[in-house]
Design an enzyme around this catalytic site. Structure first.
Site: not given
Length: 195
Positions: A77, A177, A179
Site C-alpha cells: 500500500c 493489502h 494481509e
C-alpha cells in the site's frame, strides 16, 4: 529465519502481524538499523499519507536504510508508493527504488475515489504470485496509484490500468493489502517468505 516488520509512522501493522501469526512465522517489529540489516526478510507495510510518512522516514534515516537493503523487501500500500520516485499526494519525493510516479486517480463519472474494496489483479508473473488463479481478487484502499511501468508484475484496472504489484531486484511491492485479502493474500505472504 528472521523476518522484520519495519516500525515507522504508519498504521496497519497489527493486521500484518496477525497474517504472519496465522502461518506460524516469527517476526520482529523494529526500527533498529542493525536488526533490519540482519533480517532475512523485511516487510514495509503502510497505511497513511505520503508526505508525513516520508518525513518520518527521513527523520529516522529509514529513507536511506530501506533502499540500501540487499535481502528481500516487501512493501504494501503506502509502503509500495513510498518505494516509488514521487507521489502527487502533497507533492512528495519518495525513495526512488522504482522509477515510476504515483498519481491520484482522475475524477471519472461512475468511479469513486478512493478505490476501496475487492478488485481482480491480472497479467501477473514472478515468485510472489506463484500458485494464484488467474484474475484473483485482492482488497484495495487507495486514492493514488503507480502507473504501468517496466517493474509492473501485476496490474489492476480501476478508472485506468495501474500497477497492482512491482518488482525490481530484491524489492517487491503490492498496492493491495495482502494481509486482509483472504487466502490469496496469505499465499503472497507465504511466497515472499520462501524467496
Amino acid at each position: 529465519m528472521k523476518t522484520v516488520i519495519i516500525k515507522y509512522n504508519a498504521g496497519n501493522v497489527q493486521s500484518v502481524m496477525y497474517a504472519l501469526d496465522r502461518i506460524g512465522a516469527s517476526y520482529i517489529y523494529t526500527d533498529d538499523e542493525s536488526e533490519i540489516r540482519s533480517a532475512d526478510k523485511v516487510i514495509f507495510p503502510g497505511v497513511g499519507e505520503a508526505s508525513t510518512t516520508m518525513a518520518y522516514l527521513r527523520k529516522t534515516g529509514l529513507d536511506k536504510i530501506i533502499p540500501s537493503l540487499k535481502q528481500p523487501v516487501f512493501g504494501t500500500c503506502v509502503g509500495m508508493q513510498l518505494m516509488c520516485r514521487f507521489s502527487e499526494e502533497n507533492d512528495t519525493t519518495c525513495m526512488g527504488i522504482f522509477d515510476v510516479d504515483v498519481k491520484r486517480f482522475p475524477a471519472t463519472p461512475g468511479f469513486k475515489v478512493p478505490h476501496m474494496g475487492w478488485n481482480n489483479i491480472s497479467d501477473y508473473k514472478g515468485a510472489l504470485t506463484e500458485g494464484l488463479a488467474d484474475q484473483t481478487y485482492m482488497y484495495f484502499v487507495h486514492s493514488y496509484a503507480a502507473g504501468i511501468c517496466d517493474y509492473t508484475v501485476a496490474s489492476c484496472d480501476y478508472v485506468l490500468p495501474f500497477s497492482a504489484m512491482l518488482h525490481k531486484d530484491n524489492f517487491y511491492a503490492a498496492q493491495f493489502h495482502c494481509e486482509i485479502s483472504g487466502n490469496a493474500g496469505q499465499r503472497i505472504i507465504e511466497n515472499f517468505l520462501k524467496i
